[in-house]
Design an enzyme around this catalytic site. Structure first.
Site, mmCIF file in Angstrom:
data_model
loop_
_atom_site.group_PDB
_atom_site.id
_atom_site.type_symbol
_atom_site.label_atom_id
_atom_site.label_comp_id
_atom_site.label_asym_id
_atom_site.label_seq_id
_atom_site.Cartn_x
_atom_site.Cartn_y
_atom_site.Cartn_z
ATOM 1 N N LYS A 237 0.552 -1.030 -0.191
ATOM 2 C CA LYS A 237 -0.062 -0.396 -0.004
ATOM 3 C C LYS A 237 0.705 1.275 0.273
ATOM 4 O O LYS A 237 2.251 1.238 0.266
ATOM 5 C CB LYS A 237 -0.968 0.139 1.366
ATOM 6 C CG LYS A 237 -1.992 -0.836 1.134
ATOM 7 C CD LYS A 237 -3.388 -1.095 1.762
ATOM 8 C CE LYS A 237 -4.438 -2.070 1.326
ATOM 9 N NZ LYS A 237 -5.727 -2.256 2.302
ATOM 10 N N ARG A 272 -3.628 -9.780 4.525
ATOM 11 C CA ARG A 272 -3.633 -9.925 2.787
ATOM 12 C C ARG A 272 -3.007 -9.340 2.756
ATOM 13 O O ARG A 272 -1.998 -8.261 3.000
ATOM 14 C CB ARG A 272 -5.249 -9.090 3.188
ATOM 15 C CG ARG A 272 -5.950 -9.559 2.257
ATOM 16 C CD ARG A 272 -6.709 -8.389 2.225
ATOM 17 N NE ARG A 272 -7.386 -8.267 0.357
ATOM 18 C CZ ARG A 272 -7.187 -8.231 -0.829
ATOM 19 N NH1 ARG A 272 -5.892 -6.647 -0.317
ATOM 20 N NH2 ARG A 272 -7.450 -7.763 -1.883
HETATM 21 N N1 HH2 Z 1 -7.088 -3.738 1.053
HETATM 22 C C1 HH2 Z 1 -7.822 -4.221 -0.602
HETATM 23 C C2 HH2 Z 1 -8.699 -4.970 -1.041
HETATM 24 N N2 HH2 Z 1 -9.404 -5.246 -0.067
HETATM 25 N N3 HH2 Z 1 -9.892 -6.172 2.067
HETATM 26 C C3 HH2 Z 1 -9.934 -6.481 3.561
HETATM 27 N N4 HH2 Z 1 -10.611 -6.553 3.800
HETATM 28 N N5 HH2 Z 1 -8.446 -5.369 3.479
HETATM 29 C C4 HH2 Z 1 -8.033 -4.978 3.073
HETATM 30 O O1 HH2 Z 1 -7.055 -4.147 4.082
HETATM 31 C C5 HH2 Z 1 -8.136 -4.608 1.656
HETATM 32 C C6 HH2 Z 1 -8.993 -5.159 1.286
HETATM 33 C C7 HH2 Z 1 -6.788 -3.639 -1.696
HETATM 34 O O2 HH2 Z 1 -5.735 -4.475 -1.961
HETATM 35 P P1 HH2 Z 1 -5.753 -4.779 -3.542
HETATM 36 O O3 HH2 Z 1 -6.813 -5.614 -3.453
HETATM 37 O O4 HH2 Z 1 -4.842 -5.517 -3.513
HETATM 38 O O5 HH2 Z 1 -6.444 -3.540 -4.185
HETATM 39 P P2 HH2 Z 1 -7.432 -3.045 -5.003
HETATM 40 O O6 HH2 Z 1 -8.435 -2.826 -4.301
HETATM 41 O O7 HH2 Z 1 -7.225 -2.156 -5.924
HETATM 42 O O8 HH2 Z 1 -7.694 -4.343 -6.128
#
Ligand code: HH2
Length: 304
Positions: A237, A272
């Site tokens: 992040k 995660r």
């Molecule tokens: N962060 C992201 C997405 N989903 N869900 C939970 N429970 N906690 C988190 O911190 C979280 C999440 C963001 O990361 P990522 O899926 O890699 O990116 P994007 O939302 O751009 O697909």
């Protein structure tokens, strides 16, 4: 090093998470939730796994690398992301879920804020719903999840992804996030979702400044409400980019590993991560270094 959480706030027993398929128990190190983004625009891997075959290959690989669960998402929640329709989310997600479910035994979580997507995913073998809106965006989500026996990830976010990083503000971020999680947990219980099915997540990076994210991570013990397990998602992040002066999300691995190790010290149940293999290997070494019998020792007695 000082433990990152107050000893008093660590429950002596960590209650397992109830899922339709059984219960998920914890070990000393956090369980690793491998991220599978079937999106064109995710902040670190957007477009890389949009094709269902490559998403399935990626997911299987993450399990081989040591993922204890997988989290499948088909809508990016990066700051500034535009929402997508339920139809589009289903079009991206379902072929991956259908192909993947028979291939892996780990619990599958679906990262969605839409009841229609959650329903289809649960019907196709998903075990948890990870709703980054805390079940706020879709009024059908709470009744749907009340009627099913899946796990629920309840995450805090200030605002919504399109605008959440514009001007986040807190007077006391830890207190505000913790009391929101507690209140929402009670609302879910009143709506028919038993607390035993819920994991709490402070929502690192979701309407939070660098100092807010750090403050939350420093106080993980205060976020644990009603003895519920915690999930932390900090992988790649932007706040890690700021700390590391690293604009490329894929090159923030050291930050991810530092947070995962920190979470182990705070007895967080799940992290995660994108880079499962590196996290697994790092935790294996920490597990080996930890004092024998650490598991059985009551947390209160340690370092007192
Ligand atoms: N962060 C992201 C997405 N989903 N869900 C939970 N429970 N906690 C988190 O911190 C979280 C999440 C963001 O990361 P990522 O899926 O890699 O990116 P994007 O939302 O751009 O697909």
């Amino acid at each position: 090093m000082k433990p990152p959480t107050s000893q008093e706030s660590i429950p002596p027993e960590r209650a397992p998470l109830e899922l339709a398929s059984g219960v998920l128990s914890w070990r000393r190190s956090p369980l690793l939730v491998g991220i599978v983004n079937v999106t064109p625009d995710s902040f670190s891997d957007g477009g890389r796994f949009l094709d269902p075959a490559s998403a399935v290959e990626r997911a299987v690989r993450l399990v081989e690398d040591g993922a204890d669960l997988l989290d499948l998402g088909a809508e990016s929640s990066r700051p500034g992301a535009e929402p997508v329709s339920a139809e589009e989310e289903l079009r991206r997600l379902m072929p991956v879920l259908h192909a993947l479910r028979p291939q892996v035994r780990v619990p599958l979580s679906v990262d969605t804020t839409k009841a229609a997507v959650a329903r289809a995913a649960l019907d196709s073998g998903a075990d948890l719903v990870n709703d980054i809106s805390g079940l706020r965006f879709d009024p059908q989500m709470l009744p749907l999840l009340a009627a099913r026996r899946c796990g629920v990830v309840l995450m805090h976010m200030q605002g919504e992804p399109r605008t959440m990083q514009a001007a986040p503000h807190y007077d006391d971020v830890v207190e505000e996030v913790a009391s929101w999680l507690e209140r929402r947990l009670q609302e879910l219980a009143a709506g028919g979702i038993a607390p035993g099915r819920v994991v709490l997540d402070p929502g690192i990076g979701f309407g939070k400044r660098l100092e807010d994210n750090l403050e939350l991570l420093r106080n993980l013990g205060r976020l644990r409400r009603a003895g519920r397990p915690l999930l932390v998602g900090a992988s790649r992040k932007a706040f890690l980019g700021r700390l590391l002066d690293e604009p490329v999300p894929d090159l923030r691995l050291e930050g991810d590993l530092a947070v995962a190790a920190w979470c182990r010290m705070a007895r967080v149940e799940m992290v995660r991560v994108h880079d499962v293999r590196a996290a697994r290997r790092m935790l294996l070494v920490l597990d080996a270094l930890a004092a024998p019998g650490e598991e059985k020792e009551p947390p209160r007695a340690r370092g007192a």
